[in-house]
Design a protein around this motif. Structure first.
Motif, PDB file in Angstrom:
ATOM      1  N   LEU A   1      40.724 -78.176 -35.674  1.00 52.93           N
ATOM      2  CA  LEU A   1      41.935 -78.047 -36.468  1.00 52.93           C
ATOM      3  C   LEU A   1      42.670 -79.378 -36.512  1.00 52.93           C
ATOM      4  CD1 LEU A   1      43.199 -74.658 -35.028  1.00 52.93           C
ATOM      5  CD2 LEU A   1      42.486 -75.042 -37.389  1.00 52.93           C
TER       6      LEU A   1
ATOM      7  N   GLN B   1      48.119 -81.052 -39.115  1.00 50.55           N
ATOM      8  CA  GLN B   1      48.783 -80.390 -40.225  1.00 50.55           C
ATOM      9  C   GLN B   1      48.470 -78.888 -40.231  1.00 50.55           C
ATOM     10  OE1 GLN B   1      47.610 -81.730 -44.119  1.00 50.55           O
ATOM     11  NE2 GLN B   1      49.429 -80.881 -45.100  1.00 50.55           N
ATOM     12  N   GLU B   2      47.228 -78.537 -39.936  1.00 58.12           N
ATOM     13  CA  GLU B   2      46.862 -77.125 -39.881  1.00 58.12           C
ATOM     14  C   GLU B   2      47.607 -76.419 -38.750  1.00 58.12           C
ATOM     15  OE1 GLU B   2      42.348 -76.568 -41.499  1.00 58.12           O
ATOM     16  OE2 GLU B   2      42.584 -77.726 -39.644  1.00 58.12           O
ATOM     17  N   ARG B   3      47.772 -77.110 -37.635  1.00 54.59           N
ATOM     18  CA  ARG B   3      48.526 -76.511 -36.521  1.00 54.59           C
ATOM     19  C   ARG B   3      49.987 -76.280 -36.899  1.00 54.59           C
ATOM     20  NH1 ARG B   3      44.619 -79.616 -33.423  1.00 54.59           N
ATOM     21  NH2 ARG B   3      43.515 -78.129 -32.069  1.00 54.59           N
TER      22      ARG B   3
ATOM     23  N   ARG C   1      51.013 -75.581 -39.880  1.00 57.04           N
ATOM     24  CA  ARG C   1      50.994 -74.413 -40.773  1.00 57.04           C
ATOM     25  C   ARG C   1      50.795 -73.121 -39.982  1.00 57.04           C
ATOM     26  NH1 ARG C   1      46.929 -75.473 -45.601  1.00 57.04           N
ATOM     27  NH2 ARG C   1      47.784 -73.424 -46.209  1.00 57.04           N
TER      28      ARG C   1
ATOM     29  N   LEU D   1      44.546 -70.771 -44.429  1.00 52.93           N
ATOM     30  CA  LEU D   1      43.947 -72.041 -44.029  1.00 52.93           C
ATOM     31  C   LEU D   1      42.454 -72.103 -44.350  1.00 52.93           C
ATOM     32  CD1 LEU D   1      45.594 -72.680 -40.530  1.00 52.93           C
ATOM     33  CD2 LEU D   1      46.188 -73.702 -42.721  1.00 52.93           C
TER      34      LEU D   1
ATOM     35  N   ARG E   1      40.144 -70.516 -42.756  1.00 58.17           N
ATOM     36  CA  ARG E   1      39.495 -70.624 -41.448  1.00 58.17           C
ATOM     37  C   ARG E   1      39.145 -69.227 -40.951  1.00 58.17           C
ATOM     38  NH1 ARG E   1      38.230 -75.562 -38.650  1.00 58.17           N
ATOM     39  NH2 ARG E   1      39.657 -77.189 -39.358  1.00 58.17           N
TER      40      ARG E   1
END
Length: 224
Positions: free
Chosen positions: A6, A9-11, A13, A31, A33
């Motif tokens: 990850l 930025q994904e964290r 979000r 995401l 994912r």
């Protein structure tokens, strides 16, 4: 579907999604994912209430540098995802999320026993939060409290009788609601539209609860 670790930025979000009350599945969908990726990420970095994206990113970098394994999860390659799925089901049924996490952690423990300190350490939450969660579980019959006289501490236990006890407590609460509805029906008058509506609803609940308790008594032997 993107793979790999990850990003920061994904964290961020993920943290925003948790703050908005989104489920792991919904965060994962946004995401692109797997849900298991999100559940593992949150579970190893403080849980839904304690997840901080910056700290999570730094912890991941540090683990990668020194090869430190994450906190132990349920057995099997998909154990973490299975655990989170059970938690989500409990949350959808109305149980607070942290309470569901405590309950599932007890359910999946080897002997069904944990102290408050163990729950605090494993779930990375405050002792006060654990206290609120276990009090809810004890009150609703999901868990019972034992006292360790030697160490003067409480031990929280989930055993086979917990299923039976939780049904009885839930049934008693629903029966009280049914009786209140029938009493209100008398107040409004049995011939009034409101009185008839309340009387029908109260009678329905009363009969259903009676059947449920009889069924629990009939099948209780399966738990022994």
């Amino acid at each position: 579907m993107p793979g790999g670790r990850l990003t920061q930025q994904e964290r961020q979000r993920i943290a925003a999604g948790l703050a908005d009350g989104l489920s792991y599945a919904e965060v994962a969908r946004r995401l692109d994912r797997p849900t298991s990726t999100i559940s593992r990420e949150v579970g190893r970095n403080g849980g839904p209430a304690g997840y901080r994206p910056q700290q999570a990113h730094q912890a991941t970098v540090q683990r990668a540098r020194r090869g430190t394994p994450a906190l132990p999860r349920a057995a099997g390659p998909s154990g973490g995802a299975m655990e989170e799925e059970i938690i989500e089901l409990a949350v959808r049924s109305g149980m607070p999320r942290l309470t569901a996490r405590v309950h599932v952690d007890l359910l999946l423990s080897e002997d069904g026993r944990r102290t408050a300190a163990e729950l605090t350490r494993r779930l990375r939450v405050s002792p006060a939060s654990v206290s609120v969660a276990v009090n809810f579980l004890v009150q609703h019959g999901y868990v019972r409290r034992e006292r360790d006289p030697q160490r003067r501490r409480d031990i929280y236990v989930v055993d086979d009788d917990a299923w039976y006890n939780s049904i009885l407590i839930s049934s008693r609460q629903t029966l009280e609601a049914a009786q209140a509805a029938m009493a209100a029906a008398e107040t409004f008058g049995p011939d009034s539209p409101v009185g008839q509506r309340l009387a029908r609803g109260g009678t329905f609940l009363e009969r259903v609860i009676q059947d449920m308790v009889e069924s629990a008594d009939r099948w209780r032997a399966l738990l022994s």
